[in-house]
Design an enzyme around this catalytic site. Structure first.
Site, mmCIF file in Angstrom:
data_model
loop_
_atom_site.group_PDB
_atom_site.id
_atom_site.type_symbol
_atom_site.label_atom_id
_atom_site.label_comp_id
_atom_site.label_asym_id
_atom_site.label_seq_id
_atom_site.Cartn_x
_atom_site.Cartn_y
_atom_site.Cartn_z
ATOM 1 N N SER A 72 0.834 -1.188 0.000
ATOM 2 C CA SER A 72 0.000 0.000 0.000
ATOM 3 C C SER A 72 0.883 1.258 0.000
ATOM 4 O O SER A 72 1.870 1.294 -0.725
ATOM 5 C CB SER A 72 -0.859 -0.093 1.258
ATOM 6 O OG SER A 72 -2.025 0.591 1.133
ATOM 7 N N ASP A 108 -8.063 -5.475 -6.480
ATOM 8 C CA ASP A 108 -7.758 -4.480 -5.458
ATOM 9 C C ASP A 108 -8.025 -3.109 -6.081
ATOM 10 O O ASP A 108 -7.409 -2.774 -7.094
ATOM 11 C CB ASP A 108 -6.288 -4.599 -5.049
ATOM 12 C CG ASP A 108 -5.826 -3.444 -4.179
ATOM 13 O OD1 ASP A 108 -6.680 -2.688 -3.658
ATOM 14 O OD2 ASP A 108 -4.590 -3.297 -4.015
ATOM 15 N N HIS A 137 -6.291 -6.404 -1.736
ATOM 16 C CA HIS A 137 -5.236 -5.473 -1.335
ATOM 17 C C HIS A 137 -4.217 -6.137 -0.412
ATOM 18 O O HIS A 137 -4.601 -6.782 0.556
ATOM 19 C CB HIS A 137 -5.914 -4.305 -0.606
ATOM 20 C CG HIS A 137 -5.057 -3.096 -0.421
ATOM 21 N ND1 HIS A 137 -4.457 -2.431 -1.459
ATOM 22 C CD2 HIS A 137 -4.716 -2.412 0.700
ATOM 23 C CE1 HIS A 137 -3.788 -1.391 -0.987
ATOM 24 N NE2 HIS A 137 -3.922 -1.357 0.320
#
Ligand SMILES: *[C@@H]1O[C@H](CO)[C@@H](O)[C@H](O)[C@H]1NC(C)=O
Ligand SMILES: *[C@@H]1O[C@H](CO)[C@@H](O)[C@H](O)[C@H]1NC(C)=O
Ligand SMILES: *[C@@H]1O[C@H](CO)[C@@H](O)[C@H](O)[C@H]1NC(C)=O
Ligand SMILES: *[C@@H]1O[C@H](CO)[C@@H](O)[C@H](O)[C@H]1NC(C)=O
Ligand SMILES: *[C@@H]1O[C@H](CO)[C@@H](O)[C@H](O)[C@H]1NC(C)=O
Ligand SMILES: *[C@@H]1O[C@H](CO)[C@@H](O)[C@H](O)[C@H]1NC(C)=O
Ligand SMILES: *[C@@H]1O[C@H](CO)[C@@H](O)[C@H](O)[C@H]1NC(C)=O
Length: 482
Positions: free
Chosen positions: A155, A409, A434
């Site tokens: 991320s 994602d 994700h």
């Protein structure tokens, strides 16, 4: 203003419930301002260390922390722990400044702009470089450069792991950047892609009918919200803790609902993550089953179907009394990320008729105005800043990075989805959510996630082989074990 925290864990995961990994907590003094010799003030940056698997001259696996307390990431990045024994690696999770305990001005860090102004990705990367240098001092057997470091991140943390390799290639040998939307910036990615992907997740793991029911619900929600009787009904149906009174309340309800759809798509893992937010395997499927189970014969039935769907996320344990809208926004992680989004990390997003969300235009001027109200008058002046700092799509000069993305994602909208060069790879998990590949191995893992994790291991192995050869170091790793 809608501000999406990149890693939804920050908001939804109670850390204490998911703590299979143990670490020693340490602190290092780092400059508050790395770019100003007139300021010599320092603060304590926190980091977690596990040296159980470390063997002399082994590598350091260094997680570049994201927007939240570091324990959350340490507990949700089991992949590093899974592979550390094979590599004889030291594991380090470094906290990002202004999150968790790493507060440059203690409890005054967020109280004024003068204190908050040192929150940026470049300062954070410089912190990490300080820490890496200190670790190299500590663990070197020869000169400093003889300690190999591999960066990991998911991320925003994945963006940082890629960027640390791009900016400071002498500090880390390579980077595993998972679910890293390094191109979610102005002019690099169409703003509508993000919500389009969320919609894909509902169409794929749910049904087209489910996505369509959601799409049509917004107008019905707004219509109910017009009258007092409608507001009272919505308050009751969505089991809200305090009554809906104003138009702004209705917008807040709509934002809360769309935020939940996004979060669910991000954590749509193939196994229950009960230790996280108590969600079933593939929670999106469950949401859509609920939505589709209602025989809709009126507008209120339609909204009832929506609230039934949401309960998978809000009330899986069946023990929650009521829902509060955005009640957690005092959370440091959200505040800090909001500031970063209002200064450096401007990520254009919009929704259109092509997706299941209410239409939302991307309007940079409006975005700036909203920021001005939120953070002591600060507003983003230059939406191209991240491109100027880190190069945008021009990555030819960089090397040794693996970008991994799940196409299911939402953040893959800004991800690197094709191979850039012979030294910068992209690996894809077609139905992955994700940060999936960085999670620990699970019996219900898909074959693709296993392949992607193998790809990471091979890449790290080849970077380290080259490193040991170049430094004429005895290779502590018995690569035949792989
Ligand atoms: C490192 O992690 C392993 C596995 O989770 C654990 O058994 C060990 O106690 C940890 N070591 C330290 C120093 O926390
Ligand atoms: C930091 O700066 C102050 C004045 O600006 C000076 O008095 C102090 O000695 C400096 N400290 C260090 C460790 O350099
Ligand atoms: C902030 O920290 C200081 C020093 O630790 C403490 O005295 C003060 O009570 C704290 N203030 C708040 C509002 O927590
Ligand atoms: C409605 O808005 C008011 C004023 O902003 C706020 O105090 C109240 O908590 C909101 N109600 C809900 C259900 O969010
Ligand atoms: C849906 O409800 C309508 C009206 O009550 C009824 O006529 C119809 O049979 C129901 N359909 C299903 C599939 O239950
Ligand atoms: C959660 O589920 C229980 C049991 O079905 C119900 O009584 C309660 O009202 C629900 N709460 C919310 C917030 O949906
Ligand atoms: C990039 O190259 C690697 C190695 O050749 C390959 O496994 C991978 O599938 C490629 N990625 C894409 C997105 O084509």
């Amino acid at each position: 203003m809608k501000m999406l925290t990149i890693l939804c864990c920050v908001a939804i995961i109670p850390t204490v419930l998911c703590a299979p990994y143990t670490y020693t907590t340490k602190y290092i003094d780092v400059p508050i301002d790395h770019f100003n010799f007139a300021n010599n003030a320092t603060f304590k940056l926190r980091y977690l260390v596990n040296d159980t698997y470390y063997v002399k001259d082994g590598p350091i696996f260094f997680y570049t922390g994201n927007e939240g307390q570091i324990e959350t990431f340490a507990q949700n990045t089991g992949f590093i722990n899974d592979i550390a024994p094979k590599f004889n690696a030291l594991i380090v999770f470094a906290e990002h400044r202004y999150y968790g305990e790493s507060l440059p001005f203690g409890n005054q860090s967020y109280t004024n702009l003068k204190n908050l102004g040192y929150l940026s990705s470049s300062q954070a990367l410089a912190d990490f470089v300080y820490l890496i240098t200190e670790l190299k001092q500590q663990y070197k057997s020869q000169e400093l450069s003889s300690v190999p470091v591999i960066a990991f991140g998911g991320s925003y943390g994945g963006m940082l792991s890629a960027w640390i390799r791009i900016k400071y290639p002498a500090m880390v040998e390579g980077a595993i950047a998972s679910s890293a939307p390094i191109w979610q910036f102005t002019d690099l990615t169409p703003c509508k892609l993000f919500y389009r992907i969320v919609t894909n997740v509902y169409e794929t793991f749910g049904t087209e009918k489910c996505a369509d029911t959601i799409k049509k619900s917004w107008a019905l929600l707004r219509a109910q919200g017009k009258s007092d009787a409608g507001k009272a009904w919505l308050t009751e149906e969505f089991k809200l803790c305090s009554p809906l009174k104003t138009d702004a309340n209705i917008s807040a309800l709509a934002d809360w609902i769309s935020g939940i759809y996004v979060n669910l798509a991000m954590v749509n893992y193939p196994y229950p993550t009960g230790f996280l937010a108590q969600l079933p395997a593939y929670p999106v499927r469950e949401v859509c089953d609920n939505i589709n189970s209602i025989n809709i014969t009126s507008d209120r039935d339609h909204l009832k179907a929506i609230s039934m769907g949401l309960s998978v996320y809000t009330n899986f344990t069946k023990s929650k009394k009521c829902n509060s809208l955005g009640g957690t926004s005092a959370n440091l992680g959200e505040k800090g990320w909001g500031f970063q989004s209002c200064t450096e990390m401007v990520m254009p997003m919009c929704s259109t008729d092509d997706d299941m969300f209410e239409n939302l235009k991307w309007d940079f001027k409006q975005y700036q105005e909203d920021c001005t109200k939120s953070y002591f008058g600060v507003k983003p002046l230059n939406p191209y800043l991240p491109i100027m700092e880190y190069g945008g799509k021009d990555l030819e000069a960089a090397s040794n990075i693996v970008f991994s993305n799940g196409l299911m994602d939402p953040w893959s909208s800004g991800g690197v989805l094709s191979n850039v060069s012979s030294k910068i790879f992209s690996v894809i998990l077609p139905d992955g959510a994700h940060h999936y590949d960085l999670r620990s191995a699970n019996p219900d893992d898909t074959d693709t996630v296993k392949d992607v994790r193998n790809f990471h291991v091979k890449a790290i192995k080849s970077w380290l082989k080259n490193f040991y050869k170049a430094h004429t170091l005895a290779n502590v790793n018995d690569f035949s074990k792989f």
